[in-house]
Scaffold this active site. Structure first.
Site, PDB file in Angstrom:
ATOM      1  N   MET A  93     -11.533  -9.509   4.643  1.00  0.00           N
ATOM      2  CA  MET A  93     -11.409  -8.285   4.736  1.00  0.00           C
ATOM      3  C   MET A  93      -9.825  -8.052   5.324  1.00  0.00           C
ATOM      4  O   MET A  93      -9.046  -7.025   4.910  1.00  0.00           O
ATOM      5  CB  MET A  93     -12.237  -7.522   5.558  1.00  0.00           C
ATOM      6  CG  MET A  93     -12.179  -6.164   5.281  1.00  0.00           C
ATOM      7  SD  MET A  93     -13.227  -5.174   6.483  1.00  0.00           S
ATOM      8  CE  MET A  93     -14.732  -5.694   5.592  1.00  0.00           C
TER       9      MET A  93
ATOM     10  N   ARG B 148      -8.756  11.546 -24.352  1.00  0.00           N
ATOM     11  CA  ARG B 148      -8.917  11.681 -22.910  1.00  0.00           C
ATOM     12  C   ARG B 148      -9.261  12.898 -22.202  1.00  0.00           C
ATOM     13  O   ARG B 148     -10.254  13.372 -21.705  1.00  0.00           O
ATOM     14  CB  ARG B 148      -7.865  10.931 -21.886  1.00  0.00           C
ATOM     15  CG  ARG B 148      -7.982  10.385 -20.717  1.00  0.00           C
ATOM     16  CD  ARG B 148      -7.386   9.788 -19.738  1.00  0.00           C
ATOM     17  NE  ARG B 148      -6.065  10.416 -19.433  1.00  0.00           N
ATOM     18  CZ  ARG B 148      -5.261   9.878 -18.634  1.00  0.00           C
ATOM     19  NH1 ARG B 148      -5.251   8.702 -18.231  1.00  0.00           N
ATOM     20  NH2 ARG B 148      -3.963  10.778 -18.470  1.00  0.00           N
TER      21      ARG B 148
ATOM     22  N   TYR C 125     -14.303 -18.285   4.093  1.00  0.00           N
ATOM     23  CA  TYR C 125     -15.717 -18.011   3.726  1.00  0.00           C
ATOM     24  C   TYR C 125     -16.112 -19.003   2.434  1.00  0.00           C
ATOM     25  O   TYR C 125     -15.390 -19.097   1.502  1.00  0.00           O
ATOM     26  CB  TYR C 125     -15.682 -16.534   3.300  1.00  0.00           C
ATOM     27  CG  TYR C 125     -15.844 -15.566   4.225  1.00  0.00           C
ATOM     28  CD1 TYR C 125     -16.876 -15.878   5.346  1.00  0.00           C
ATOM     29  CD2 TYR C 125     -14.854 -14.651   4.502  1.00  0.00           C
ATOM     30  CE1 TYR C 125     -16.958 -14.744   6.349  1.00  0.00           C
ATOM     31  CE2 TYR C 125     -14.978 -13.659   5.455  1.00  0.00           C
ATOM     32  CZ  TYR C 125     -16.125 -13.893   6.314  1.00  0.00           C
ATOM     33  OH  TYR C 125     -16.205 -12.793   7.502  1.00  0.00           O
TER      34      TYR C 125
ATOM     35  N   LYS D  14       1.023  11.793  -7.919  1.00  0.00           N
ATOM     36  CA  LYS D  14      -0.499  11.780  -7.731  1.00  0.00           C
ATOM     37  C   LYS D  14      -0.815  10.339  -6.808  1.00  0.00           C
ATOM     38  O   LYS D  14       0.110   9.586  -6.820  1.00  0.00           O
ATOM     39  CB  LYS D  14      -1.282  11.877  -9.074  1.00  0.00           C
ATOM     40  CG  LYS D  14      -0.808  10.473  -9.834  1.00  0.00           C
ATOM     41  CD  LYS D  14      -1.356  10.657 -11.257  1.00  0.00           C
ATOM     42  CE  LYS D  14      -1.275   9.695 -12.210  1.00  0.00           C
ATOM     43  NZ  LYS D  14      -1.470   9.874 -13.476  1.00  0.00           N
TER      44      LYS D  14
HETATM   45  C1  LIG Z   1      -0.318   9.461 -14.390  1.00  0.00           C
HETATM   46  C2  LIG Z   1       0.191  10.273 -15.631  1.00  0.00           C
HETATM   47  C3  LIG Z   1       1.712  10.251 -15.781  1.00  0.00           C
HETATM   48  C4  LIG Z   1       2.535   9.482 -15.108  1.00  0.00           C
HETATM   49  O1  LIG Z   1       2.475   8.140 -15.880  1.00  0.00           O
HETATM   50  P1  LIG Z   1       3.168   6.700 -15.653  1.00  0.00           P
HETATM   51  O2  LIG Z   1       2.793   5.756 -16.582  1.00  0.00           O
HETATM   52  O3  LIG Z   1       2.995   6.245 -14.365  1.00  0.00           O
HETATM   53  O4  LIG Z   1       4.700   7.278 -15.878  1.00  0.00           O
HETATM   54  C5  LIG Z   1       2.059  11.055 -16.936  1.00  0.00           C
HETATM   55  N1  LIG Z   1       1.034  12.072 -17.501  1.00  0.00           N
HETATM   56  C6  LIG Z   1      -0.344  12.095 -17.145  1.00  0.00           C
HETATM   57  C7  LIG Z   1      -0.824  12.995 -17.734  1.00  0.00           C
HETATM   58  C8  LIG Z   1      -0.767  11.258 -16.210  1.00  0.00           C
HETATM   59  O5  LIG Z   1      -1.954  11.085 -15.832  1.00  0.00           O
END
Ligand SMILES: *Cc1c(COP(=O)(O)O)cnc(C)c1O
Length: 381
Positions: free
Chosen positions: A310, A141, A262, A42
């Site tokens: 930036m 969650r 800055y 992801k």
């Molecule tokens: C992001 C995620 C993972 C991976 O988690 P890591 O801690 O990066 O290994 C696995 N399962 C779900 C549901 C996630 O949201």
């Protein structure tokens, strides 16, 4: 590296070691065997570039991939083809059901309404549609409450409408092996999965993959560990995957009393040699590292002085020999002298956030089997 090559390296250089990524996949796959090992890619493979990371994982044998959103699944499918499973962790957005089904993606159904929309589409089409089902085992969650999931197991028409490929849950504390919550979640999940004996189970993120075998289920879902970060207190033999270096744009001597950056937050106490570097918060370098973090050169720490801008930041290079650094040279931000965890600690966050924010404005160099492929900054990955 010759001068000519450097000219094309832009202002900052992000090196991604795909051999290390593959090695980490092998390490995790061996750890969870005989369970299968998937890969969470992801957020553009945690910021590295999914179009390069996912095929490397595929070449290493990975056949189950996880993204968060439907918009990420398309880019992933283009890079690895139709064969592997692509799960969408955040589930099924209203209105996205047909697209998801047509493209063969597997939504993780997280609520009864998501499930009902998927079943409705299946009825229209007259065939079962593949999906995963997530159960909330205690993290609060995503996922169905346990009782709702158990009730489903008794629903005789479910199998006609949903081809359940995975029953999954997610651990809240997998990076802290000593927490009793892990065993509590495992037991809660087992009380549901017992009702779905034929469906493969998935529990473990990276932290879970490093817990005992009970947590591995049938398919592990590591993310961060693939990218070289230990999820918990134990070093798991992972190799770092990224290096980041940025160019010196200007070097100057300043006198005592001179302000820098800055707000003139930094005022030189004495004569000081400083360098302005082409890396800023627009490149994902946290602004709160001003006055706290550092760059490195040949193992010598170069403290960040003043605020992070930036597009630039300033470091004190007084500790370096006079001619050790010149305009156009690169200094290290991630590499042997400074890990993602070091930066995260200095910035008061976690390595995940540093990694996923690194941004697009770097020349990316993907190295695999000794071959480097360079993607200019700003080019789409
Ligand atoms: C992001 C995620 C993972 C991976 O988690 P890591 O801690 O990066 O290994 C696995 N399962 C779900 C549901 C996630 O949201």
């Amino acid at each position: 590296m010759n001068e000519k090559r450097k000219i094309h390296e832009g202002s900052s250089r992000l090196e991604i070691d795909l051999d290390a990524l593959r090695s980490n996949y092998r390490t995790l796959a061996a750890r969870v065997a005989p369970a299968r090992c998937g890969a969470v890619v992801k957020a553009n493979a945690y910021g590295l570039g999914v179009a390069y990371a996912a095929p490397a994982l595929y070449r290493e044998g990975c056949r189950s991939f996880f993204v968060a959103q439907l918009c990420e699944a398309g880019a992933l499918a283009r890079s690895i083809g139709d064969g592997p499973e692509i799960f969408i962790l955040n589930g099924l957005d209203p209105g996205s059901e047909s697209e998801c089904a047509e493209r063969g993606f597997l939504p993780v159904l997280n609520s009864l309404s998501q499930l009902e929309r998927w079943r409705a589409l299946a009825r229209t089409r007259g065939c079962a549609l593949p999906a995963a089902l997530q159960v909330d085992s205690g993290m609060s969650r995503l996922g169905l409450p346990r009782a709702a999931a158990i009730a489903l197991a008794a629903d005789a028409s479910l199998a006609r409408e949903v081809d359940l490929r995975l029953l999954m849950t997610h651990l809240a504390c997998a990076d802290q092996p000593e927490r009793p919550a892990n065993a509590d979640q495992l037991a809660a999940f087992a009380s549901v999965s017992a009702h779905f004996p034929a469906v493969p189970r998935s529990i473990a993120n990276s932290g879970g993959a490093l817990l005992t075998r009970d947590y591995h289920g049938n398919l592990a879902r590591p993310g961060i560990a693939l990218y070289g970060v230990d999820p918990g207190p134990v070093a798991a033999g992972l190799r770092p995957v990224v290096r980041l270096a940025a160019r010196v744009m200007q070097i100057r001597m300043i006198d005592a009393g001179t302000g820098v950056g800055y707000g003139l937050d930094h005022v030189a106490a004495a004569h000081q040699r400083i360098a302005t570097i082409a890396l800023g918060y627009a490149d994902g370098w946290p602004r709160n590292l001003g006055g706290v973090g550092a760059a490195w050169h040949r193992g010598i720490r170069l403290p960040i002085i003043g605020r992070v801008s930036m597009d630039s930041l300033t470091v004190d290079i007084s500790a370096l020999p006079e001619n050790a650094l010149a305009e156009g040279n690169f200094v290290e931000f991630l590499g042997p002298s400074q890990s993602l965890d070091d930066v995260a600690r200095d910035a008061g966050t976690i390595a995940y956030e540093i990694l996923t924010r690194i941004g697009a404005r770097h020349t990316r160099i993907f190295v695999e089997d000794g071959v480097a492929q360079t993607i200019a900054a700003g080019e789409s990955l």
